[in-house]
Motif scaffolding. Structure first.
Motif, PDB file in Angstrom:
ATOM      1  N   LEU A  10     -30.419  -9.704  -1.821  1.00  0.00           N
ATOM      2  CA  LEU A  10     -31.030 -10.611  -0.860  1.00  0.00           C
ATOM      3  C   LEU A  10     -32.334  -9.975  -0.406  1.00  0.00           C
ATOM      4  O   LEU A  10     -32.483  -8.755  -0.424  1.00  0.00           O
ATOM      5  N   CYS A  11     -33.290 -10.797   0.004  1.00  0.00           N
ATOM      6  CA  CYS A  11     -34.604 -10.282   0.384  1.00  0.00           C
ATOM      7  C   CYS A  11     -34.582  -9.811   1.829  1.00  0.00           C
ATOM      8  O   CYS A  11     -34.673 -10.613   2.757  1.00  0.00           O
ATOM      9  N   LEU A  17     -35.637 -15.239   4.659  1.00  0.00           N
ATOM     10  CA  LEU A  17     -35.148 -15.471   3.305  1.00  0.00           C
ATOM     11  C   LEU A  17     -33.731 -14.927   3.144  1.00  0.00           C
ATOM     12  O   LEU A  17     -32.909 -15.515   2.445  1.00  0.00           O
ATOM     13  N   ALA A  18     -33.466 -13.789   3.777  1.00  0.00           N
ATOM     14  CA  ALA A  18     -32.115 -13.227   3.726  1.00  0.00           C
ATOM     15  C   ALA A  18     -31.120 -14.188   4.361  1.00  0.00           C
ATOM     16  O   ALA A  18     -30.020 -14.404   3.840  1.00  0.00           O
ATOM     17  N   THR A  19     -31.505 -14.803   5.473  1.00  0.00           N
ATOM     18  CA  THR A  19     -30.618 -15.754   6.145  1.00  0.00           C
ATOM     19  C   THR A  19     -30.347 -16.957   5.262  1.00  0.00           C
ATOM     20  O   THR A  19     -29.194 -17.376   5.084  1.00  0.00           O
ATOM     21  N   ARG A  20     -31.405 -17.539   4.694  1.00  0.00           N
ATOM     22  CA  ARG A  20     -31.223 -18.709   3.840  1.00  0.00           C
ATOM     23  C   ARG A  20     -30.396 -18.367   2.605  1.00  0.00           C
ATOM     24  O   ARG A  20     -29.527 -19.136   2.187  1.00  0.00           O
ATOM     25  N   GLY A  21     -30.671 -17.201   2.008  1.00  0.00           N
ATOM     26  CA  GLY A  21     -29.906 -16.793   0.832  1.00  0.00           C
ATOM     27  C   GLY A  21     -28.446 -16.584   1.148  1.00  0.00           C
ATOM     28  O   GLY A  21     -27.564 -17.014   0.396  1.00  0.00           O
ATOM     29  N   ALA A  22     -28.167 -15.932   2.287  1.00  0.00           N
ATOM     30  CA  ALA A  22     -26.778 -15.698   2.679  1.00  0.00           C
ATOM     31  C   ALA A  22     -26.056 -17.003   2.958  1.00  0.00           C
ATOM     32  O   ALA A  22     -24.906 -17.195   2.543  1.00  0.00           O
TER      33      ALA A  22
END
Length: 510
Positions: A10-11, A17-22
């Motif tokens: 995750l970024c 971006l980490a939140t959206r990816g998670a």
């Protein structure tokens, strides 16, 4: 901590971006859980707990009642189907993930820590399956995740609301499974050991929290008191203090946890508990809190494993904290003297952790869904628990009708539950351990009209059967099949009416 934190799939340089990816990963895993919940047949323990939902009670022979309420809620929403039985356990993965996310944000010094910890929790085999199957482990994990968040918040910013929330979460966890008491005990030790918490003992709020936990748990305590402490006696019977010393169970215990956590998540959880991992925490007390909450229950399980088997799922209530520790291990900054973890190998392991775990979850789910090749033959756990039950039950019922039996008796709770589910309208009762079914309005076994069909899965109760039924006749055996795999058979007996117990002679006249 620097924005150049190590990558782990995750970024983390951009927290949004980490939140959206998670969130995308958690949503995809939730959808995958729902598919499996709908199409993989129930396992015997789930069928047994589904019986509890037919007779809601403040307690049951095996466990506290929370799983029965979860199952009843799902059945009310989508019916008495496999999905209905599992629905609330699956959906509970959402708040559990949020609690893990917040616990990591409270304790770890990195803007992407919560997202990573929540993904790691869902990607463990236990975090995935434990929140899919309808067993007491699902509500237990949910409320223990809430306890982890409350504990983390209390270390960082204690206040009355968080103490009350901790008491509520603890009481609900105890209403799910008694192993929550180990986490509650570990937290009590943390309160004594950590200055931010110890100072709170001078206020009324820790004591009010304890009272809240007891009040929430009180209905089950009262039920046990009215039923001769059945559940306490059963679960207390697992203690192995008098068992022979058998240390080979210890490596089996460790191996099962490596498998259930997935190897790389387990590795980074261990690293997160080491002094190196402490560098990832906002404050030393946060690291010490996670250390205590994990190691105190694990110490008990390790001692237990020196004399008896520790089932893999027993440790599942600690996996929310294990995910926080694993996130700490992956996000810990490099020490002054970099080691192997700070080189190319370490970077590759971090990048591979989430994809490897997700791949294992995907493969395991596909195997449970389609079971294309029984890997272990008759010992294959997925096959043994989920396949061949409809034809098996039909064959047993055909024998019942052939001999004109009015009911089926068994001596195994899992077999009883599956036959009850597969044969609606047929009376199926477990001959022994009748305390398991006190919540059901069933006529006593010995009042059933004969003849009866006995399905004997083991010879544990044979002496009792011989003493109770004078008329017994062997009528063959039935095996469960799946493809070319044949599971061990059960023996069938035709039983006549029960023999009344011999009258007790009157005392002789003086």
């Amino acid at each position: 901590m620097s924005a150049s934190a190590p990558s782990s799939g995750l970024c983390f340089a951009r927290p949004e971006l980490a939140t959206r990816g998670a969130l995308a990963v958690i949503a995809a895993l939730l959808a995958w859980r729902l598919v499996l919940a709908a199409f993989v047949p129930l396992v015997p323990d789930e069928a047994y707990y589904a019986l509890w939902a037919q007779g809601l009670s403040a307690g049951y022979f095996d466990h506290p009642p929370m799983i029965a309420f979860f199952i009843r809620g799902g059945q009310m929403l989508v019916g008495d189907t496999a999905l209905g039985v599992r629905l609330l356990c699956v959906l509970s993965a959402v708040p559990a993930s949020w609690f893990v996310w917040r616990a990591a944000e409270e304790t770890l010094d990195h803007p992407g820590a919560g997202a990573l910890a929540a993904v790691l929790y869902n990607a463990t085999i236990f975090g995935f399956l434990g929140m899919t199957l309808a067993t007491p482990d699902a509500p237990l994990a949910l409320f223990c995740a809430a306890m982890a968040w409350c504990a983390a918040r209390l270390v960082r910013a204690p206040g009355p609301f968080w103490w009350l929330a901790m008491g509520l979460a603890t009481g609900l966890a105890l209403q799910s499974k008694y192993s929550a008491l180990m986490l509650a005990g570990a937290f009590a030790l943390a309160v004594l050991a950590l200055a931010p918490l110890r100072r709170q003992l001078l206020t009324p709020w820790p004591w009010v929290a304890a009272l809240v936990a007891v009040l929430v748990f009180l209905p089950n305590l009262v039920w046990n008191g009215e039923h001769h402490w059945q559940t306490f006696s059963k679960q207390g019977g697992r203690v192995t203090a008098q068992a022979a010393f058998r240390p080979l169970f210890l490596p089996e215990f460790v191996g099962s946890q490596i498998a259930l956590a997935t190897p790389l998540i387990f590795l980074f959880a261990v690293i997160g508990l080491l002094p190196r991992g402490a560098r990832a925490f906002r404050m030393r007390a946060g690291w010490a809190l996670v250390l205590i909450l994990l190691l105190v229950p694990l110490a008990y399980f390790a001692v237990h494993a020196l004399r008896g088997r520790v089932e893999g799922n027993w440790v599942g209530f600690l996996y929310p904290l294990l995910a926080v520790a694993a996130a700490a291990g992956m996000l810990a900054p490099a020490p002054a003297r970099p080691g192997w973890l700070d080189g190319r190998l370490g970077a590759r392991l971090k990048r591979a952790t989430v994809p490897l775990a997700l791949g294992l979850v995907l493969v395991l789910g596909l195997y449970a869904l389609f079971l294309p090749v029984p890997l272990g033959g008759a010992k294959d756990a997925v096959l043994r628990m989920t396949r061949g039950w409809p034809d098996y039950a039909a064959a047993i019922d055909a024998k019942r009708r052939e001999i004109g039996a009015s009911a089926i008796l068994t001596n195994d709770y899992q077999l009883t539950a599956m036959l009850k589910r597969q044969l609606p309208g047929v009376t199926v009762q477990q001959f022994d351990e009748r305390a398991r079914y006190a919540f059901m309005n069933e006529p006593p076994v010995l009042e059933q009209e004969g003849p009866l069909l006995l399905v004997l899965s083991s010879y544990r109760s044979l002496k009792l059967i011989q003493e109770t039924f004078g008329d017994r006749r062997d009528v063959g055996e039935v095996s469960r099949h799946f493809g070319d795999v044949v599971l061990p058979p059960v023996r069938l007996f035709r039983l006549g009416r029960a023999v009344p117990p011999a009258p007790i002679p009157a005392p002789a006249a003086p």
